[in-house]
Design an enzyme around this catalytic site. Structure first.
Site, short mmCIF file in Angstrom:
data_model
loop_
_atom_site.label_atom_id
_atom_site.label_comp_id
_atom_site.label_asym_id
_atom_site.label_seq_id
_atom_site.Cartn_x
_atom_site.Cartn_y
_atom_site.Cartn_z
N GLY A 164 85.71 -23.54 -33.06
CA GLY A 164 86.23 -22.54 -34.42
C GLY A 164 87.72 -22.35 -34.63
O GLY A 164 88.60 -23.50 -35.08
N GLY A 165 88.47 -21.56 -33.87
CA GLY A 165 89.63 -20.52 -34.52
C GLY A 165 90.74 -21.77 -33.97
O GLY A 165 91.76 -22.72 -34.80
N GLU A 219 76.46 -22.55 -28.68
CA GLU A 219 77.29 -21.39 -28.49
C GLU A 219 76.99 -19.92 -28.25
O GLU A 219 76.22 -19.16 -28.42
CB GLU A 219 77.65 -21.03 -29.80
CG GLU A 219 77.77 -23.07 -30.86
CD GLU A 219 79.60 -22.93 -31.63
OE1 GLU A 219 79.95 -23.13 -31.85
OE2 GLU A 219 79.16 -21.59 -32.99
N HIS A 234 74.01 -20.91 -37.39
CA HIS A 234 75.62 -21.27 -36.60
C HIS A 234 74.56 -19.12 -35.89
O HIS A 234 74.60 -18.59 -37.44
CB HIS A 234 76.25 -20.97 -37.26
CG HIS A 234 77.95 -20.84 -36.62
ND1 HIS A 234 78.31 -19.12 -36.65
CD2 HIS A 234 78.86 -21.59 -35.77
CE1 HIS A 234 79.37 -19.46 -35.64
NE2 HIS A 234 79.65 -20.46 -35.29
N ASN A 290 84.57 -26.35 -36.42
CA ASN A 290 83.91 -25.41 -37.71
C ASN A 290 85.24 -24.52 -38.85
O ASN A 290 85.65 -23.72 -36.99
CB ASN A 290 82.61 -24.61 -36.54
CG ASN A 290 82.52 -23.93 -38.04
OD1 ASN A 290 82.93 -23.51 -39.46
ND2 ASN A 290 82.09 -22.44 -36.94
N TRP A 291 85.57 -24.35 -39.80
CA TRP A 291 86.60 -23.92 -39.71
C TRP A 291 86.08 -22.71 -40.41
O TRP A 291 87.33 -21.62 -41.15
CB TRP A 291 87.24 -24.27 -41.45
CG TRP A 291 88.45 -26.10 -40.65
CD1 TRP A 291 88.52 -25.95 -39.18
CD2 TRP A 291 89.10 -27.22 -42.18
NE1 TRP A 291 89.83 -27.46 -39.42
CE2 TRP A 291 89.99 -27.52 -41.06
CE3 TRP A 291 89.17 -26.87 -42.90
CZ2 TRP A 291 90.70 -28.75 -41.54
CZ3 TRP A 291 89.91 -27.50 -43.18
CH2 TRP A 291 90.92 -28.87 -42.49
N LYS A 292 84.45 -22.58 -40.87
CA LYS A 292 84.89 -20.74 -41.12
C LYS A 292 84.26 -20.64 -42.09
O LYS A 292 85.40 -21.60 -43.77
CB LYS A 292 85.25 -19.96 -40.22
CG LYS A 292 84.88 -20.54 -38.25
CD LYS A 292 84.66 -19.35 -37.80
CE LYS A 292 83.93 -19.80 -36.62
NZ LYS A 292 83.58 -18.79 -35.49
N GLY A 311 85.16 -16.67 -30.49
CA GLY A 311 86.02 -16.01 -31.12
C GLY A 311 86.06 -14.82 -30.44
O GLY A 311 87.34 -14.06 -30.27
N SER A 367 85.91 -20.63 -27.90
CA SER A 367 86.85 -20.11 -28.13
C SER A 367 87.05 -21.65 -26.64
O SER A 367 87.40 -21.51 -26.00
CB SER A 367 86.60 -19.25 -26.70
OG SER A 367 86.64 -17.85 -27.33
N GLU A 373 76.66 -16.41 -36.54
CA GLU A 373 77.44 -15.77 -37.53
C GLU A 373 76.47 -15.81 -38.69
O GLU A 373 76.26 -15.02 -38.94
CB GLU A 373 79.18 -15.90 -37.64
CG GLU A 373 79.99 -15.87 -36.55
CD GLU A 373 81.10 -16.86 -36.94
OE1 GLU A 373 81.29 -17.17 -37.71
OE2 GLU A 373 81.99 -16.45 -36.09
P1 13P Z 1 85.88 -20.10 -31.03
O1 13P Z 1 86.70 -21.17 -31.47
O2 13P Z 1 86.42 -19.40 -32.12
O3 13P Z 1 85.32 -19.45 -30.51
O4 13P Z 1 84.32 -20.16 -32.28
C1 13P Z 1 83.46 -21.14 -31.72
C2 13P Z 1 82.03 -21.48 -32.93
O5 13P Z 1 81.36 -20.99 -33.18
C3 13P Z 1 82.28 -23.02 -33.93
O6 13P Z 1 81.00 -22.97 -33.92
#
Ligand code: 13P
Length: 263
Positions: free
Chosen positions: A248-249, A167, A95, A9-11, A173, A227, A97
């Site tokens: 994510g990251g 999640e 998600h 997930n590149w956000k 993050g 993470s 967020e």
């Molecule tokens: P991180 O891997 O950056 O913690 O993010 C997880 C995430 O929200 C994937 O959707």
């Protein structure tokens, strides 16, 4: 055995040019990765570049959200048919967020999930507890609530086509990964709920069984997200309850994400 989904997930990262550059490095690294499905979810504006760059590969492309209507006066929303038209085949829904910053609720999560299914996309539906909810011992109650108020509104047949991502919000993050045991516990809770809801001798369960030859609780893939890094992917994936990851990251770097894919 459930085939794992290794999803990124590149956000709100990467322009179309950055997307193309990512795939140039990523493609050769996952050419032989047949043990899993690979999904990358860039921002809407980079979907076309991603679809183009992933052509003739096994990597699938997903959106990070999906409008619940086919079209209409919904400023800022992107509909299922639009996502399909660009060549994506997955959509992340709910998600944390989006729940936290954009007022996404279990009800809208259900509507968006239904829209994804209606238009032939595979939804990856996210659930997870916040830190204060975990600290109060409410993790299971939160997960149960999110399942029942949201995705359990699907029919058995619809449900069998989705993937769930657990999640925990406190792990996103923050560099704090859930231990494999914590993640597996939560996955067991979710799978138990699925078994109760869809595993009974109900018409829904029969629908699911006819389609997949096994019950929803066994068929459903539950991914872990929060993470996930190259150095913890293997121990997480060693848990039989964990059917993939939503990263994510660490999915922004082609070498790092490829090493997660190839755990
Ligand atoms: P991180 O891997 O950056 O913690 O993010 C997880 C995430 O929200 C994937 O959707």
């Amino acid at each position: 055995m459930r085939k794992p989904i290794m999803a990124g997930n590149w956000k709100m990262y990467k322009t179309p040019a950055e997307t193309t550059a990512f795939f140039e490095k990523f493609r050769p690294l996952v050419e032989k990765s047949e043990h899993c499905e690979i999904v990358i979810c860039p921002p809407f504006t980079s979907l076309a570049a991603a679809v183009d760059a992933a052509k003739n590969t096994r990597t699938r492309i997903g959106a990070q959200n999906i409008g619940w209507a086919k079209e209409g006066a919904f400023t800022g929303e992107i509909s299922g048919p639009m996502i399909v038209a660009v060549g994506a085949t997955y959509a992340i829904v709910g998600h944390s967020e989006r729940r936290q910053y954009f007022n996404e609720t279990d009800e809208t999560v259900l509507k968006r999930t239904q829209a994804a299914l209606e238009f032939g996309l595979t939804p990856i539906v996210c659930v997870g507890e916040r830190l204060e909810e975990r600290e109060c011992g409410n993790t299971d109650a939160v997960l149960v609530g999110q399942c029942h108020k949201g995705i359990f509104g699907l029919t058995g047949q619809q449900f069998a086509k989705i993937a769930i991502a657990y999640e925990p919000v406190w792990a996103i993050g923050t560099g704090k990964t859930a231990t494999p045991e914590i993640a597996a516990d939560a996955h067991r809770t979710i799978r138990g709920q699925v078994r109760e809801k869809f595993g009974k001798e109900a018409a829904e369960a029969i629908q699911v069984r006819e389609k997949f030859g096994k019950e929803a609780a066994e068929a459903i893939r539950i991914l872990y997200g929060g993470s996930v890094k190259p150095d913890n992917a293997r121990t997480l994936m060693a848990q039989p309850e964990i059917d993939g990851v939503l990263v994510g990251g660490a999915s922004l770097d082609p070498v790092g994400f490829a090493s997660i894919v190839n755990f």
